[in-house]
Scaffold this motif. Structure first.
Motif, mmCIF file in Angstrom:
data_model
loop_
_atom_site.group_PDB
_atom_site.id
_atom_site.type_symbol
_atom_site.label_atom_id
_atom_site.label_comp_id
_atom_site.label_asym_id
_atom_site.label_seq_id
_atom_site.Cartn_x
_atom_site.Cartn_y
_atom_site.Cartn_z
ATOM 1 N N ARG A 1 34.784 72.114 -1.848
ATOM 2 C CA ARG A 1 34.679 73.129 -3.079
ATOM 3 C C ARG A 1 36.016 72.661 -3.491
ATOM 4 N N THR A 2 37.259 71.886 -3.070
ATOM 5 C CA THR A 2 38.267 72.205 -3.396
ATOM 6 C C THR A 2 38.171 71.572 -5.398
ATOM 7 N N GLY A 3 37.521 70.141 -5.195
ATOM 8 C CA GLY A 3 37.469 70.040 -6.848
ATOM 9 C C GLY A 3 36.678 70.636 -7.505
ATOM 10 N N ALA A 4 36.065 71.558 -7.356
ATOM 11 C CA ALA A 4 35.204 72.596 -8.449
ATOM 12 C C ALA A 4 36.331 73.526 -8.698
ATOM 13 N N SER A 5 37.235 74.410 -7.804
ATOM 14 C CA SER A 5 38.521 74.823 -7.718
ATOM 15 C C SER A 5 39.377 74.169 -8.521
ATOM 16 N N LEU A 6 40.091 73.169 -8.050
ATOM 17 C CA LEU A 6 41.229 72.445 -8.834
ATOM 18 C C LEU A 6 40.591 72.368 -9.976
ATOM 19 N N LEU A 7 40.010 71.785 -10.871
ATOM 20 C CA LEU A 7 39.013 70.718 -12.089
ATOM 21 C C LEU A 7 38.758 72.397 -12.864
ATOM 22 N N THR A 8 38.661 73.048 -12.385
ATOM 23 C CA THR A 8 37.804 74.840 -12.978
ATOM 24 C C THR A 8 39.462 75.275 -13.788
ATOM 25 N N ASN A 9 40.287 75.117 -12.734
ATOM 26 C CA ASN A 9 41.073 75.742 -13.023
ATOM 27 C C ASN A 9 41.830 75.339 -13.569
ATOM 28 N N CYS A 10 41.507 73.496 -13.972
ATOM 29 C CA CYS A 10 42.409 73.000 -15.229
ATOM 30 C C CYS A 10 41.658 72.828 -16.516
ATOM 31 N N GLY A 11 40.370 73.872 -16.972
ATOM 32 C CA GLY A 11 39.801 73.917 -17.852
ATOM 33 C C GLY A 11 38.580 73.376 -18.035
ATOM 34 N N LEU A 12 38.612 72.337 -16.896
ATOM 35 C CA LEU A 12 37.457 70.887 -16.474
ATOM 36 C C LEU A 12 36.049 71.113 -15.862
ATOM 37 N N ALA A 13 35.911 72.514 -15.558
ATOM 38 C CA ALA A 13 34.412 72.970 -14.818
ATOM 39 C C ALA A 13 33.172 71.928 -15.388
ATOM 40 N N ASP A 14 33.164 71.601 -16.813
ATOM 41 C CA ASP A 14 32.386 70.142 -16.945
ATOM 42 C C ASP A 14 32.296 68.954 -16.083
ATOM 43 N N LEU A 15 32.717 69.361 -15.551
ATOM 44 C CA LEU A 15 33.128 67.647 -14.671
ATOM 45 C C LEU A 15 32.573 68.171 -13.309
ATOM 46 N N VAL A 16 32.853 69.363 -12.899
ATOM 47 C CA VAL A 16 31.993 70.158 -11.089
ATOM 48 C C VAL A 16 30.630 69.984 -11.365
ATOM 49 N N THR A 17 29.936 69.304 -10.015
ATOM 50 C CA THR A 17 28.520 69.249 -10.149
ATOM 51 C C THR A 17 28.160 69.521 -9.358
ATOM 52 N N THR A 18 26.683 70.068 -9.154
ATOM 53 C CA THR A 18 26.219 70.150 -7.431
ATOM 54 C C THR A 18 25.144 69.245 -7.148
ATOM 55 N N SER A 19 24.936 68.132 -8.024
ATOM 56 C CA SER A 19 23.454 67.045 -6.968
ATOM 57 C C SER A 19 23.976 65.936 -6.955
ATOM 58 N N GLU A 20 23.349 65.212 -6.746
ATOM 59 C CA GLU A 20 23.898 64.052 -7.259
ATOM 60 C C GLU A 20 23.303 63.366 -8.140
ATOM 61 N N ALA A 21 22.504 63.878 -8.483
ATOM 62 C CA ALA A 21 21.704 63.414 -9.979
ATOM 63 C C ALA A 21 22.475 63.958 -11.224
ATOM 64 N N ALA A 22 23.423 65.007 -10.631
ATOM 65 C CA ALA A 22 24.210 65.425 -11.547
ATOM 66 C C ALA A 22 25.342 65.390 -11.682
ATOM 67 N N TYR A 23 26.154 64.275 -10.362
ATOM 68 C CA TYR A 23 27.032 63.642 -10.432
ATOM 69 C C TYR A 23 26.701 62.838 -11.007
ATOM 70 N N LEU A 24 26.066 61.613 -10.982
ATOM 71 C CA LEU A 24 25.857 60.728 -11.616
ATOM 72 C C LEU A 24 25.649 60.937 -13.359
ATOM 73 N N ASP A 25 25.145 61.617 -13.639
ATOM 74 C CA ASP A 25 24.497 62.032 -15.067
ATOM 75 C C ASP A 25 25.822 62.045 -15.786
ATOM 76 N N MET A 26 26.743 62.931 -14.929
ATOM 77 C CA MET A 26 28.221 63.307 -15.205
ATOM 78 C C MET A 26 28.970 62.109 -15.521
ATOM 79 N N ALA A 27 28.990 60.735 -14.641
ATOM 80 C CA ALA A 27 30.274 59.817 -14.772
ATOM 81 C C ALA A 27 29.728 58.729 -15.996
ATOM 82 N N ARG A 28 27.680 58.763 -15.881
ATOM 83 C CA ARG A 28 26.989 57.871 -16.764
ATOM 84 C C ARG A 28 27.635 58.358 -18.456
ATOM 85 N N GLN A 29 27.615 59.459 -18.817
ATOM 86 C CA GLN A 29 28.228 60.193 -20.418
ATOM 87 C C GLN A 29 29.500 60.028 -19.762
#
Length: 592
Positions: free
Chosen positions: A515-543
């Motif tokens: 969850r360090t990624g969630a903390s760091l990214l959210t605190n930088c205003g980048l919460a959209d880059l935090v995913t909670t499943s493999e499918a969402a991770y792939l989808d975000m990377a593709r986007q």
């Protein structure tokens, strides 16, 4: 040498050894200098004097004495091993390896020379050779604690965490009180998704019951009468060129000296420029390297520390047993370890609500969790960082994904997930950078892992890394999108990628390390880059890969974004930490 001369020489050597045991070093040296000049020569004197020269930091003189000894006794394995050590001190690594190897040729059961050779090979990133060397020794001496422990370390360094865990367990079966094996096991468990949260917590509690964390009962260290500024002590082996320094330096720099007096307790064997810089940021610097735990605890107590921080947890060089002597009334763990220590001696752990959400996280800690209001840490970007450049996809056409994380985080499960992404994003490539990739066997293993999932070697670049900070950060100029690892997220690598203008796609889980990624990214205003499943991770990377314009905009505004974020708000985060410390001391005094 006739029998009478040999007997006299042996008597002289025994006397020298007695002098050494009594600490009479100078007289012992003088006697040995006499013995090496006598005719016929006394080989034992050459050896003992060489050992003393090595301890004095004179490896060349030691090597010369050992070479003279070998001219008389060419198959003396003890001397060959010592020669290897002297040559290693001089940086003559190939010659050192040859000396250790010759000792093993003569006596394959000579474990000390075998371990020295393996450590040399490991340092040279020749992991496959180091592993073979140790396994050959274990075949001859399966119950050797040191051989099994060093094999575990070599496996872990290659990123083979599950095998390393098994080897650490074998070491602990042979020696249940082996502190380094116990701590390395705890750390290694975090890398694999096969380790459950319950299992990891249970292992920490088990470690806490082991002998190294149960010091003998004695009077508590004497402490001065409290008063004045709050005395804060930071204890760490990483006051040096290490990731932890990037997170503690801004806090040391920004502490309010009117309210807080800062002490650093450094367990640093080899100080470097970072060490010297940190020394200038603290009022009291204490070198505790080589100091016994109870003596270090007594020193801390005499300093009257109100709040003592552990900045290492169960990582290399940590001094957690010092805390078990209870040298300070309030003891806290922070930054250097992604989990509980399992120790009752540690009262609190500093975190935030993103990295350790209230509820479940509290149940899996022996410490009470104290959550800072925004970020659990603040980051100091390297001054050597190069300027930002446009994303490379504009010049080469295809997207380059990248991961510069510790290779232990690149698990088979991670390789399978990244392979799916590479198959789904046409023309994409993956740049992996980690020191162990200098080893041919490690490279073949990684390439084979991707090949199993249909990804050809031509789509991968395996980089063993660069020596300097600037050169390391320049490699982000070759990356369009950084891929975080799971279940062990990056911390420093995520901060570095963001500072270099590279977006990071993170997969979030339940534990702090995921969850360090969630903390760091959210605190930088980048919460959209935090995913909670493999499918969402792939989808975000593709986007993100499909939006070249946003990639360019992201890179251009990256540093401004970070400078406005809590992650780089050293003053704000330090004040938030100080508010917690002031409340802790006030509560402690009310109870006292």
């Amino acid at each position: 040498m006739n029998p009478e001369q040999a007997a006299q020489s042996q008597a002289q050597l025994k006397y020298v050894e007695l002098l050494l045991r009594k600490g009479m070093q100078e007289e012992a040296r003088a006697r040995l200098e006499e013995l090496v000049r006598q005719e016929p020569p006394c080989t034992g004197a050459f050896y003992l004097l060489a050992v003393l020269k090595g301890e004095d930091g004179l490896p060349q003189e030691a090597a010369e004495l050992l070479a003279r000894t070998l001219a008389l006794e060419p198959e003396n394995t003890r001397v060959l091993n010592a020669l290897g050590g002297a040559l290693r001190q001089q940086g003559e690594l190939e010659q050192a390896a040859a000396a250790f190897a010759e000792a093993l040729r003569i006596d394959p059961r000579f474990s000390e020379a075998r371990i020295n050779l393996a450590l040399l090979l490991k340092k040279a990133l020749r992991f496959g050779e180091a592993e073979l060397t140790l396994r050959a020794g274990i075949d001859l001496a399966p119950d050797s604690v040191r051989l099994n422990y060093n094999l575990a370390n070599v496996l872990h360094a290659q990123g083979r965490s599950l095998e390393a865990v098994a080897a650490y367990r074998e070491t602990l079966r042979l020696d249940p009180d082996h502190l380094d094996a116990r701590q390395n096991l705890l750390f290694a468990l975090h890398y694999s998704p096969q380790s459950s949260r319950r299992e990891i917590y249970a292992e920490h509690l088990k470690a806490a019951r082991s002998r190294p964390f149960r010091p003998p009962r004695q009077e508590p260290p004497a402490r001065p009468t409290p008063g004045g500024r709050i005395r804060v002590g930071y204890l760490s082996p990483d006051f040096r060129g290490h990731a932890v320094a990037s997170f503690i330096e801004p806090v040391l720099r920004e502490h309010d000296r009117d309210r807080f007096e800062i002490f650093c307790y450094a367990n640093v064997p080899t100080p470097d420029p970072t060490t010297r810089r940190l020394m200038g940021l603290t009022e009291q610097w204490r070198d505790i390297h080589g100091m016994a735990d109870h003596n270090a605890a007594a020193l801390i107590a005499r300093d009257g520390i109100d709040v003592l921080f552990d900045l290492a947890g169960h990582t290399s060089g940590s001094r957690l047993p010092v805390f078990c002597h209870r040298p300070a009334p309030i003891q806290v763990t922070w930054i250097g370890y992604p989990d509980t220590t399992g120790l009752r001696a540690l009262d609190y752990r500093i975190t935030d609500a993103l990295a350790d959400p209230p509820g479940a996280a509290d149940r899996w800690h022996s410490e009470r969790l104290l959550r800072l209001p925004r970020s659990f840490c603040c980051y100091l970007p390297p001054v050597e960082a190069p300027e930002l450049v446009p994303p490379p996809c504009g010049a080469n056409g295809g997207i380059t994904f990248g991961s510069f994380n510790n290779l232990s985080k690149v698990t088979p499960e991670m390789i399978a997930l990244w392979s799916r992404l590479l198959r789904e994003v046409d023309g994409s490539r993956l740049l992996l950078k980690a020191k162990p990739l200098a080893d041919d066997g490690v490279r073949r293993r990684i390439l084979a892992g991707f090949a199993e999932h249909g990804v050809a070697a031509r789509r991968l670049e395996l980089d063993p890394g660069q020596p300097g900070t600037r050169e390391h950060l320049e490699q982000y100029q070759r990356v369009d999108i950084a891929l975080d690892t799971f279940p062990y997220n990056g911390t420093t690598t995520t901060c570095e990628a963001l500072w270099m203008g590279v977006p990071v796609i993170s997969l979030s889980g339940e534990r702090h390390c995921s969850r360090t990624g969630a903390s760091l990214l959210t605190n930088c205003g980048l919460a959209d880059l935090v995913t909670t499943s493999e499918a969402a991770y792939l989808d975000m990377a593709r986007q993100v890969a499909g939006d070249r314009a946003t990639l360019r905009e992201f890179r251009g505004g990256a540093r401004e974004r970070l400078l406005r974020s809590p992650l780089l708000d050293a003053v704000g985060v330090t004040r938030e930490l100080e508010a917690v410390l002031a409340e802790l001391r006030a509560t402690s005094r009310r109870r006292g």
